[in-house]
Design a protein around this motif. Structure first.
Motif, mmCIF file in Angstrom:
data_model
loop_
_atom_site.group_PDB
_atom_site.id
_atom_site.type_symbol
_atom_site.label_atom_id
_atom_site.label_comp_id
_atom_site.label_asym_id
_atom_site.label_seq_id
_atom_site.Cartn_x
_atom_site.Cartn_y
_atom_site.Cartn_z
ATOM 1 N N LEU A 1 46.282 17.635 -23.343
ATOM 2 C CA LEU A 1 45.740 16.907 -24.498
ATOM 3 C C LEU A 1 44.457 17.560 -24.981
ATOM 4 C CD1 LEU A 1 46.161 13.041 -24.126
ATOM 5 C CD2 LEU A 1 47.634 14.723 -25.200
ATOM 6 N N GLY A 2 43.653 18.022 -24.030
ATOM 7 C CA GLY A 2 42.419 18.718 -24.391
ATOM 8 C C GLY A 2 42.726 19.959 -25.222
ATOM 9 N N ALA A 3 43.750 20.706 -24.782
ATOM 10 C CA ALA A 3 44.126 21.911 -25.516
ATOM 11 C C ALA A 3 44.593 21.560 -26.929
ATOM 12 C CB ALA A 3 45.234 22.641 -24.754
ATOM 13 N N TYR A 4 45.374 20.487 -27.057
ATOM 14 C CA TYR A 4 45.842 20.089 -28.392
ATOM 15 C C TYR A 4 44.704 19.597 -29.272
ATOM 16 C CZ TYR A 4 50.777 20.884 -27.827
ATOM 17 O OH TYR A 4 51.991 21.500 -27.686
ATOM 18 N N SER A 5 43.672 19.000 -28.659
ATOM 19 C CA SER A 5 42.561 18.539 -29.493
ATOM 20 C C SER A 5 41.904 19.737 -30.184
ATOM 21 C CB SER A 5 41.543 17.748 -28.661
ATOM 22 O OG SER A 5 40.799 18.612 -27.831
ATOM 23 N N ILE A 6 41.840 20.875 -29.505
ATOM 24 C CA ILE A 6 41.285 22.091 -30.119
ATOM 25 C C ILE A 6 42.228 22.609 -31.208
ATOM 26 C CG2 ILE A 6 40.419 24.419 -29.658
ATOM 27 C CD1 ILE A 6 38.825 22.752 -27.923
ATOM 28 N N SER A 7 43.546 22.599 -30.919
ATOM 29 C CA SER A 7 44.507 23.031 -31.933
ATOM 30 C C SER A 7 44.381 22.188 -33.193
ATOM 31 C CB SER A 7 45.944 22.880 -31.418
ATOM 32 O OG SER A 7 46.172 23.774 -30.378
ATOM 33 N N ILE A 8 44.238 20.883 -32.992
ATOM 34 C CA ILE A 8 44.131 19.981 -34.144
ATOM 35 C C ILE A 8 42.866 20.297 -34.935
ATOM 36 C CG2 ILE A 8 43.727 17.578 -34.812
ATOM 37 C CD1 ILE A 8 45.679 16.764 -32.588
ATOM 38 N N LEU A 9 41.780 20.480 -34.206
ATOM 39 C CA LEU A 9 40.520 20.834 -34.879
ATOM 40 C C LEU A 9 40.723 22.076 -35.755
ATOM 41 C CD1 LEU A 9 37.414 20.501 -35.194
ATOM 42 C CD2 LEU A 9 37.174 21.995 -33.195
ATOM 43 N N LYS A 10 41.397 23.074 -35.186
ATOM 44 C CA LYS A 10 41.576 24.332 -35.915
ATOM 45 C C LYS A 10 42.595 24.209 -37.051
ATOM 46 C CE LYS A 10 42.509 26.836 -32.399
ATOM 47 N NZ LYS A 10 42.969 28.040 -31.693
ATOM 48 N N SER A 11 43.364 23.115 -37.061
ATOM 49 C CA SER A 11 44.333 22.925 -38.148
ATOM 50 C C SER A 11 43.753 22.148 -39.315
ATOM 51 C CB SER A 11 45.562 22.162 -37.637
ATOM 52 O OG SER A 11 46.185 22.896 -36.626
ATOM 53 N N THR A 12 42.548 21.595 -39.138
ATOM 54 C CA THR A 12 41.996 20.767 -40.219
ATOM 55 C C THR A 12 41.853 21.528 -41.547
ATOM 56 O OG1 THR A 12 39.748 21.210 -39.428
ATOM 57 C CG2 THR A 12 40.783 19.159 -38.680
ATOM 58 N N PRO A 13 41.621 22.865 -41.570
ATOM 59 C CA PRO A 13 41.515 23.558 -42.861
ATOM 60 C C PRO A 13 42.785 23.469 -43.700
ATOM 61 C CG PRO A 13 40.595 24.922 -41.130
ATOM 62 C CD PRO A 13 41.283 23.770 -40.449
ATOM 63 N N LEU A 14 43.925 23.128 -43.054
ATOM 64 C CA LEU A 14 45.158 22.965 -43.840
ATOM 65 C C LEU A 14 44.955 21.934 -44.940
ATOM 66 C CD1 LEU A 14 47.917 22.881 -41.059
ATOM 67 C CD2 LEU A 14 47.483 24.692 -42.732
#
Ligand SMILES: Nc1ncnc2c1ncn2[C@@H]1O[C@H](COP(=O)(O)OP(=O)(O)O)[C@@H](O)[C@H]1O
Ligand SMILES: [Mg+2]
Lengths: 220, 253
Positions: free
Chosen positions: A148-161
């Motif tokens: 879940l921690g790893a996905y929280s970073i992925s989500i953060l990095k997807s916010t520019p979408l």
């Protein structure tokens, strides 16, 4: 046109205008994705008959680009009379997209809880809901903390979408600066550095949290 | 539809009639007939893979049977029935691997079902939990986590946790098989005491000393069938079936 470092510093305040929204989108999307992902997984487990249906939904979510899902929600929801702020529509889009992945994380997390745990809970006469809530989920949480921690970073990095539906977040404000000044390198550099900084902070926070989770109750 | 079958079960805690179960195409239980009276102590033994665990797990429907009848505490059980959780509260189960909840303290292991299933107030539940932890002689461990205890202590907590529900019937599936030899006695002592208090018990165990001392009846299983049942005195002195003779030969020598 050379990279101008002092210009990169000079525009930081303007780029930073979007950071509040970026953090907010990331938090809303993470919570939404986790909640929806857990919902998919519990639904998938609850009945043999709904299982293939839920599985199809999860597969569909994971096999479509996040960008397409976000566009789709943004342009289609208004047809059905649902007009929400772009930030919410975008956050919901990211929640939806990542819920497909989160459900798999929860599946693995629950599968890793030994069968004897649910057998003991059942033999004590706990209801299904109580078994999930008091026996399975607390033990699952420790199994899913790292992914879940790893996905929280992925989500953060997807916010520019969300820039594509004009949500004023980091990339959006950097693009504003760029179109005002006709310089792209410096605003994008700032965005990159800011994401790097946020990721590092997030990783440190997650590590702390995992340590706390590991301490409060011994595993195995 | 849960049948009240007082007429045919009398004061039986468990009645099985022609019980059959399959795992896929493999038949684990073959037409098992068994009646256990209230207050009776049964020891089930037999070679590994003979269906002892399956038999016991059917009684609280951790496994479901496909054919035959099973009546527990006066209620007929069948696959997909409603109200199973409620019925399970009256049937305690102790597992080979203890299956304590590792994220809860010993006390919370004992109170969870009292509070959530029996709907007792917290302090009332804790009182009952402490009583039962005293009964298994580890009240001082109440605030520890299971992994901080020895195997023998964990198994005694598991027994206390089951007893908290005031079950009418206790099932044991090889409760001492995962224990180091020096811890077996402390668990058997607790079980013996339980038997003296009049608890109805069905124990899968290969502890023949315990069986001799405590059991009213010994059930011997082989290949999914009960092939011999007798009082311990008779069973140990002259078992009738060659498989039982062979098994005892291995056990006692
Ligand atoms: N979940 C299962 N699926 C398929 N076969 C099983 C399962 N559980 C047990 N068996 C088989 O059923 C037989 C009886 O198992 P079990 O009741 O555990 O025997 P025992 O407790 O006497 O050792 C064994 O042959 C075992 O391999
Ligand atoms: Mg077994």
């Amino acid at each position: 046109m050379n990279f101008n470092f002092s210009f990169a510093i000079e525009i930081v305040p303007r780029v930073l205008e979007g950071i509040g929204n970026t953090v907010m989108i990331a938090i809303i999307s993470f919570i939404g994705a986790a909640a929806l992902g857990l919902f998919w997984e519990l639904l998938r487990r609850s009945h043999a008959t709904v299982r293939p249906v839920v599985q199809f939904v999860i597969d569909a979510i994971r096999s479509t680009p996040a960008l397409v899902q976000i566009y789709f929600l943004f342009f289609v929801l208004p047809y059905y009379g649902v007009t929400l702020p772009a930030l919410l529509v975008g956050s919901f889009g990211l929640s939806f997209y990542y819920s497909g992945y989160m459900s798999e994380v929860f599946k693995a997390g629950i599968d890793a809880v030994p069968a004897g745990q649910s057998e003991a809970a059942q033999s004590l006469g706990l209801s299904w809901a109580d078994m999930i809530r008091f026996v399975i989920l607390p033990q699952m949480l420790r199994n899913v903390a790292a992914p879940l921690g790893a996905y929280s970073i992925s989500i953060l990095k997807s916010t520019p979408l969300l820039a594509v539906i004009s949500v004023p977040e980091l990339l959006g404000s950097a693009l504003d600066v760029a179109s005002d000044t006709y310089r792209y390198a410096e605003p994008m550099f700032d965005v990159g550095v800011l994401f790097l900084a946020m990721s590092l902070v997030a990783v440190a926070g997650i590590t702390q949290l995992e340590r706390r989770l590991g301490l409060t109750a011994p595993s195995h | 539809m849960a049948l009240q079958t007082n007429s045919c079960s009398g004061n039986a805690a468990v009645t099985m009639e022609q019980l059959c179960k399959w795992y896929g195409s493999f038949q684990v239980l073959h037409n098992v007939d068994l009646s256990v009276a209230v207050g009776e102590r049964i020891v089930v033994c037999g070679p590994s893979g003979s269906g002892k665990s399956t038999l016991v797990r059917c009684i609280n429907q951790l496994e479901t049977h496909e054919k035959g009848r099973l009546i527990v505490n006066g209620v007929e059980l069948y696959k997909g029935m409603k109200g199973l959780a409620e019925l399970r509260r009256d049937v305690g189960m102790v597992f080979q691997q203890f299956n304590l909840f590792p994220h809860l303290t010993v006390l919370d292991n004992c109170t969870l079902a009292l509070v959530r299933a029996r709907k007792l107030a917290r302090d009332q539940a804790e009182e009952i939990a402490m009583e039962n932890l005293k009964k298994v002689r580890i009240p001082e461990q109440a605030h520890k986590f299971p992994t901080q205890l020895s195997g023998g202590q964990q198994q005694r907590v598991a027994i206390a946790r089951a007893l908290c529900m005031k079950p009418k019937l206790m099932l044991f599936d090889e409760p001492t098989s995962a224990l180091d030899p020096e811890m077996i006695k402390e668990v058997l002592d607790v079980m013996t005491e339980l038997a003296r208090d009049g608890m109805t018990m069905i124990c899968v165990t290969h502890e023949m000393g315990f069986a001799r001392e405590v059991a009213d009846r010994i059930i011997f299983m082989d290949s999914g069938r009960i092939i011999e049942q007798a009082a311990p005195s008779k069973f140990f002195k002259n078992p009738e079936h060659p498989r039982a003779q062979q098994f005892l030969g291995q056990m006692l020598h």
